[in-house]
Design a protein around this motif. Structure first.
Motif, mmCIF file in Angstrom:
data_model
loop_
_atom_site.group_PDB
_atom_site.id
_atom_site.type_symbol
_atom_site.label_atom_id
_atom_site.label_comp_id
_atom_site.label_asym_id
_atom_site.label_seq_id
_atom_site.Cartn_x
_atom_site.Cartn_y
_atom_site.Cartn_z
ATOM 1 N N LEU A 751 28.833 -7.855 -67.531
ATOM 2 C CA LEU A 751 29.241 -8.912 -67.797
ATOM 3 C C LEU A 751 30.142 -9.701 -66.701
ATOM 4 O O LEU A 751 30.002 -10.557 -66.219
ATOM 5 N N LEU A 752 31.098 -8.897 -66.673
ATOM 6 C CA LEU A 752 32.295 -9.225 -65.753
ATOM 7 C C LEU A 752 31.580 -9.334 -64.149
ATOM 8 O O LEU A 752 32.311 -10.113 -63.280
ATOM 9 N N SER A 753 30.785 -8.572 -63.643
ATOM 10 C CA SER A 753 30.084 -8.598 -62.413
ATOM 11 C C SER A 753 29.108 -9.556 -62.263
ATOM 12 O O SER A 753 28.800 -9.864 -61.122
ATOM 13 N N ALA A 754 28.754 -10.529 -63.170
ATOM 14 C CA ALA A 754 27.674 -11.351 -63.329
ATOM 15 C C ALA A 754 27.862 -12.488 -62.270
ATOM 16 O O ALA A 754 27.023 -12.675 -61.427
ATOM 17 N N PRO A 755 29.122 -13.031 -62.057
ATOM 18 C CA PRO A 755 29.497 -14.150 -60.879
ATOM 19 C C PRO A 755 28.759 -13.579 -59.401
ATOM 20 O O PRO A 755 28.382 -13.979 -58.666
ATOM 21 N N HIS A 756 29.204 -12.464 -59.298
ATOM 22 C CA HIS A 756 28.970 -11.626 -57.982
ATOM 23 C C HIS A 756 27.431 -11.486 -57.898
ATOM 24 O O HIS A 756 26.845 -11.600 -56.601
ATOM 25 N N TYR A 757 26.828 -10.928 -58.971
ATOM 26 C CA TYR A 757 25.221 -10.813 -59.013
ATOM 27 C C TYR A 757 24.726 -12.374 -58.764
ATOM 28 O O TYR A 757 23.626 -12.249 -57.987
ATOM 29 N N VAL A 758 25.038 -13.471 -59.356
ATOM 30 C CA VAL A 758 24.629 -14.684 -59.115
ATOM 31 C C VAL A 758 24.598 -15.016 -57.636
ATOM 32 O O VAL A 758 23.559 -15.484 -57.035
ATOM 33 N N ARG A 769 16.379 -15.123 -61.595
ATOM 34 C CA ARG A 769 17.330 -14.022 -62.219
ATOM 35 C C ARG A 769 18.573 -14.479 -62.133
ATOM 36 O O ARG A 769 19.473 -14.091 -63.084
ATOM 37 N N ALA A 770 19.257 -15.131 -61.017
ATOM 38 C CA ALA A 770 20.502 -15.543 -61.006
ATOM 39 C C ALA A 770 21.108 -16.403 -62.148
ATOM 40 O O ALA A 770 22.128 -16.386 -62.909
ATOM 41 N N ALA A 771 20.078 -17.460 -62.450
ATOM 42 C CA ALA A 771 20.580 -18.403 -63.615
ATOM 43 C C ALA A 771 20.572 -17.450 -65.061
ATOM 44 O O ALA A 771 21.257 -17.760 -65.940
ATOM 45 N N ARG A 772 19.429 -16.521 -65.352
ATOM 46 C CA ARG A 772 19.521 -15.881 -66.123
ATOM 47 C C ARG A 772 21.053 -15.108 -66.617
ATOM 48 O O ARG A 772 21.543 -14.849 -67.651
ATOM 49 N N ALA A 773 21.283 -14.352 -65.493
ATOM 50 C CA ALA A 773 22.517 -13.683 -65.446
ATOM 51 C C ALA A 773 23.851 -14.381 -65.857
ATOM 52 O O ALA A 773 24.761 -14.224 -66.463
ATOM 53 N N LEU A 774 23.835 -15.820 -65.432
ATOM 54 C CA LEU A 774 24.756 -16.576 -65.602
ATOM 55 C C LEU A 774 24.930 -17.051 -67.144
ATOM 56 O O LEU A 774 26.253 -17.110 -67.415
ATOM 57 N N GLU A 775 23.915 -16.957 -67.769
ATOM 58 C CA GLU A 775 24.177 -17.399 -69.096
ATOM 59 C C GLU A 775 24.893 -16.548 -69.977
ATOM 60 O O GLU A 775 25.741 -17.197 -70.705
ATOM 61 N N ALA A 776 24.884 -15.288 -69.917
ATOM 62 C CA ALA A 776 25.629 -14.276 -70.466
ATOM 63 C C ALA A 776 27.287 -14.511 -70.368
ATOM 64 O O ALA A 776 28.199 -14.703 -71.111
ATOM 65 N N PHE A 777 27.364 -14.814 -69.049
ATOM 66 C CA PHE A 777 28.800 -14.979 -68.725
ATOM 67 C C PHE A 777 29.256 -16.197 -69.100
ATOM 68 O O PHE A 777 30.331 -16.432 -69.619
ATOM 69 N N ARG A 778 28.294 -17.405 -69.063
ATOM 70 C CA ARG A 778 28.916 -18.499 -69.432
ATOM 71 C C ARG A 778 29.403 -18.708 -70.644
ATOM 72 O O ARG A 778 30.318 -19.147 -71.286
ATOM 73 N N THR A 779 28.473 -17.906 -71.712
ATOM 74 C CA THR A 779 28.555 -18.051 -73.051
ATOM 75 C C THR A 779 30.276 -17.441 -73.429
ATOM 76 O O THR A 779 31.047 -17.906 -74.031
#
Length: 954
Positions: A751-758, A769-779
């Motif tokens: 979760l915490l590394s999601a912005p770097h993955y994006v 995939r970047a957009a999907r990863a952002l959703e969990a972090f945004r929530t």
């Protein structure tokens, strides 16, 4: 001369360099003298042998003093110059005749001493005409006086002959070769002494064991060899306790006891009383002497012999090995007598109990209870090791098996708190054996041991709210208690799954408070593994426990409730309990509870609270002397420091935690701290260090299923790839991490590394995939409402948006960053926005953001990111100078940490207590800090460095 085999020297670089210089000078016809002065066994002979091996092409003369010949005139000189006998006839007649008579080669009246001395000088000079000469006089303190006089005369007059004269003597004998250049031969440095111990042991040696052997012997090589030879493999590995006092080997025992034997009997008796009491004060010595009907002034003979130092405070042996030799050489019967005398005459009640216990021959329930009471008092003073020793002896004196097992478990807890992991495990093993299986059970043999308790406290300081500490046993000693501590230790040194099972089993304890603590441990083990199923199981079981009053219990229940909701994916329902945990932390004074609250703050995205709580946890663990708790608290503190711009302190704290975790055998903490150091290196831009640290972490994490450490190490490698522009590799690493099973990955780190993955995925062309990863972090970010998290959401939206719309998201992100503390990520957003503006040809505006990013990266020491900002600035048309040197770059990690404490106003003694080092070590580092920073006082350091060392960005 027969070739000399080079001695197996450890360390001694300075001494060897000095001897090498003397030998080289003699080879170049420049004479020199060195008298080596050191205790028995210090290695003087080995250094003389080393010099002989370096003297290729020399005439080597050697003689050793022998006590039986010390009254025979010129006996030593005869042995030393015998190889030069053919040259004697070439000396001037008066010298030749005088030397011939002195050496027994001719008859005649007693020659003039001065003439003999001149003859020795002439003889050495004559030998040097044929080539350089090395003359070696070992054990010079036992040489006869006439020989010493002749050699000293010659040595003082050597100049350009090409003669190197080396001698060795002990410091406790009447001085010989006075006025000649000397070199003190002390103990080996800790690193060299450790190598010697490990080579001699030919098996595993515990870090704490090695440190104690080195400290006890002062690094004396002979003492180390003899003590290692006398210890069992289990004692060397730290699995069983070392004897107290440590034994002294036969060689040194003879050397020391020969000196003791020359003293009057009453003096020897008082020395034994002083050796048995360890730190005997003057009043106790007077009482003990009167009880034994001895005049206390007899101790003065021991001081005159150089064995002890006397003061108003009491008696102190000049070397710990002397005390060991006196204690060991007395024999069991005499030691028991000494303990019985001191049991009647010692001042503090705890000491009297100890002496009675040391002299006891049979189990004694009353005496065992007294020792247990001393353990409680020691524990209140944070004397965990002393409490453990008391409880171990109490267990030996306990007749009842149940009581004995309970005391062994209690001793194991204290050993664990003191950082003696292997000893704690051994005690649990003893406590878990069936009655009669423990060889030590019910054995009240008189140990004769020094109890190892500290001298009576001279302050009234006690730890707040501290009786039986967090999770320590009070009444019971059943298998669930053993499972409890086994799980606690296993969490730090073993497989997370095994630790979880032990702690879940211990949750059956009848005491709800103890059961609740066991469930907290089980939840921690599951969290360490990244196992959400087990985490939820442990967390939900708390609801079935009976009511437990108190703030600490309420904090634990709220924490477990939050974990249960978070593990099931219901983040909104977890927020309320998490805030309760953070709020309750202000009412507790316990490192564990503060650590849980700090973790709750991190889960809420509250950097300021996380840093404050973890800092309190570290400070409290240091103050209590809870050595095992310090690295655990530092793990959390480093997390809060890494992303809030405190990179210098994060690195220093991680290294300190790594050292302490290694010293206390907490290898899972070592693993996690390696992962955090890898992340630290990735942020700073040190790829090599990042890879090394990450590989070290991953090796253990995979073996022991430490999903948290594995995920952090993977994140570090991915961020290093991202920093270097290897976007595809970064995205692939983070994708594999997110799909890893429990024990190999961790949901929170994903979760915490999601912005770097994006960022990596967008740059690699995978926007979906970047957009999907952002959703969990945004929530999560919107649920907790953290400004820095919402800022990263906006930055990700900017990366995902069409180019014409990205600007508004970058501006929104920078506005949110201004309300948070994550300077590093704010600078990265400024860098991305500046590059975006430059690409859109808004160069002047771009330079403002790029300049800000470069300044922040330089202040933080993030070299690679500063280079990227500088490159963008140059592309935007602005010349860029090279980076300056921040304090973090000038000072070492330990110096940086000490500088911070100085800036806070701490004294050297206070800093030493916090870092578990000596005040002298702190003083050494403070002086080096002054030199490096070009300052001359603590006041200057406080004025110039306080802000950069304590504020974010230090």
């Amino acid at each position: 001369m027969t070739a000399i085999t080079p001695p197996d020297l450890h360390g001694r670089e300075r001494e060897r360099a000095d001897l090498d210089a003397l030998v080289r000078a003699a080879a170049a016809s420049r004479s020199g003298v060195r008298v080596l002065v050191g205790e028995p066994g210090a290695g003087k002979t080995a250094l003389l042998d080393y010099a002989a091996t370096r003297a290729g092409g020399f005439t080597v003369l050697a003689a050793r003093g022998v006590p039986s010949e010390s009254r025979l005139p010129f006996a030593a000189l005869h042995r030393l110059v015998r190889p030069l006998t053919p040259l004697v006839d070439g000396l001037p007649e008066p010298q030749r005749r005088a030397l011939a008579v002195a050496l027994g080669r001719a008859e005649g009246p007693a020659p003039d001493r001065f003439l003999i001395s001149v003859a020795v000088l002439s003889l050495l000079s004559e030998a040097a005409e044929r080539g350089p000469v090395l003359a070696v006089a070992d054990d010079a303190h036992w040489m006869d006086a006439p020989s010493l006089d002749a050699l000293a005369f010659a040595a003082a007059r050597l100049e350009a002959e090409g003669v190197a004269l080396l001698a060795a003597r002990r410091p406790d004998h009447p001085p010989v070769f006075q006025g000649l250049p000397t070199a003190q031969v002390g103990g080996l440095e800790a690193e060299a002494a450790g190598r010697l111990v490990r080579e001699r042991a030919r098996g595993p040696v515990g870090e704490a064991v090695c440190a104690r052997l080195v400290a006890h012997t002062g690094g004396n090589p002979l003492a180390l060899r003899e003590i290692v030879d006398g210890l069992t493999p289990d004692q060397l590995a730290g699995r069983t306790a070392l004897p107290r006092p440590l034994p002294v080997g036969p060689g040194l025992e003879r050397a020391y006891l020969d000196r003791v034997a020359a003293l009057p009997e009453d003096t020897r008796t008082l020395l034994l009383l002083a050796a048995v009491e360890s730190e005997i004060d003057a009043a106790t010595l007077v009482r003990a002497a009167a009880h034994a009907r001895i005049d206390v002034s007899a101790i003065e003979a021991a001081e005159a012999a150089g064995l002890v130092q006397l003061s108003e405070a009491g008696v102190r042996f000049r070397h710990p090995l002397m005390r060991s030799a006196v204690h060991q050489g007395a024999g069991l019967t005499r030691r028991r007598w000494a303990h019985q005398v001191l049991a009647e005459t010692s001042g503090p009640p705890d000491r009297r109990s100890w002496h009675r216990a040391a002299a006891a021959l049979e189990p004694d329930a009353g005496l065992a209870a007294e020792l247990e009471a001393t353990a409680v008092r020691a524990r209140v003073r944070s004397g965990y090791a002393a409490a453990a020793v008391a409880l171990e002896r109490a267990a030996e004196l306990t007749p009842a098996a149940a009581q004995r097992g309970r005391r062994l478990v209690a001793a194991a807890w204290d050993r664990w708190q003191a950082g003696h992991t292997d000893l704690a495990v051994h005690l649990l093993d003893r406590a878990g054996r069936p009655t009669g299986a423990d060889a030590d059970a019910g054995s009240a043999r008189p140990s004769g041991d020094d109890p190892g308790l500290p001298a009576p406290e001279r302050t009234g300081d006690t730890a707040p709210e501290r009786a039986a500490g967090p999770g320590e046993p009070e009444e019971t000693g059943d298998p669930d208690e053993i499972a409890f501590l086994s799980g606690v230790i296993g969490l730090r040194v073993g497989a997370t799954g095994t630790a979880y099972e032990s702690l879940l089993s211990a949750a059956r304890l009848p005491d709800p408070a103890r059961a609740l603590r066991a469930l907290m441990g089980a939840a921690e083990a599951a969290s360490y593994a990244g196992d959400l199923v087990r985490l939820a199981t442990a967390a939900r079981r708390a609801g079935s426990l009976g009511d437990t009053p108190g703030t600490r219990a309420a904090l634990m229940r709220a924490y477990l409730a939050a974990l249960a909701e978070a593990a099931s994916g219901d983040l909104p329902r977890a927020v309320g309990p998490l805030r309760q945990v953070v709020d309750a932390a202000g009412l507790v004074a316990d490192p564990d509870a503060l650590g849980w609250a700090g973790t709750a703050a991190l889960m809420l995205g509250d950097d300021e609270a996380a840093h404050a709580l973890s800092s309190r946890a570290v400070a409290l663990a240091r103050a209590r002397g809870a050595v095992t708790a310090v690295p655990q608290a530092l793990e959390l503190l480093v997390y809060s420091e890494l992303w809030t711009g405190r990179l210098g302190m994060a690195g220093a704290n991680a290294l300190e935690g790594l050292r302490l975790a290694t010293d206390t055998g907490q290898l899972n903490c070592v693993c996690h701290l390696h992962a955090l150091l890898a992340l630290h290196a990735a942020i700073e831009g040190d790829e090599h260090a990042c890879r090394e640290r990450a590989q070290a972490a991953l090796a253990r994490a995979r073996e022991h299923r430490i999903g948290l450490a594995a995920a952090v190490a993977t994140w570090a490698l991915a961020f290093s790839d991202l920093s270097a522009g290897r976007y595809g590799q970064a995205a692939q690493r983070l994708t594999r991490m997110s799909r890893a099973d429990a024990g190999l990955g961790h949901g929170a780190i994903t979760l915490l590394s999601a912005p770097h993955y994006v960022e990596a995925a967008v740059r690699d062309g995978d926007r979906e995939r970047a957009a999907r990863a952002l959703e969990a972090f945004r929530t999560w970010a919107e649920t907790v409402g953290s400004p820095w998290a919402r800022a990263l959401v906006e930055r990700c939206r900017a990366l995902l948006a069409p180019e014409r719309d990205a600007g508004e998201h970058y501006l929104a992100a920078l506005e949110l960053h201004a309300r948070g503390e994550r300077d590093f990520e704010r600078a990265r957003t400024a860098l991305l926005y500046g590059a975006y503006l430059r690409h859109r040809r808004h160069r002047e505006e771009a330079r403002d953001h790029l300049r800000e990013a470069a300044e922040v990266f330089e202040r933080l020491g993030a070299a690679r990111w500063r280079q990227r900002a500088a490159a963008e600035l140059r592309a935007a048309g602005e010349p860029v100078s090279g980076p300056g040197s921040s304090i973090g770059e000038v000072l070492t990690a330990q110096q940086l940490q000490i500088a911070r404490f100085v800036a806070e106003g701490a004294t050297n003694r206070e800093i030493a207590a916090r870092l578990f080092v000596s005040p002298r070590t702190v003083d050494y580092h403070v002086r080096n800090i002054f030199t490096k920073l070009g300052i001359t006082s603590r006041a200057e350091l406080i004025r110039s460095a306080a802000s950069s060392l304590t504020a974010p960005g230090g």
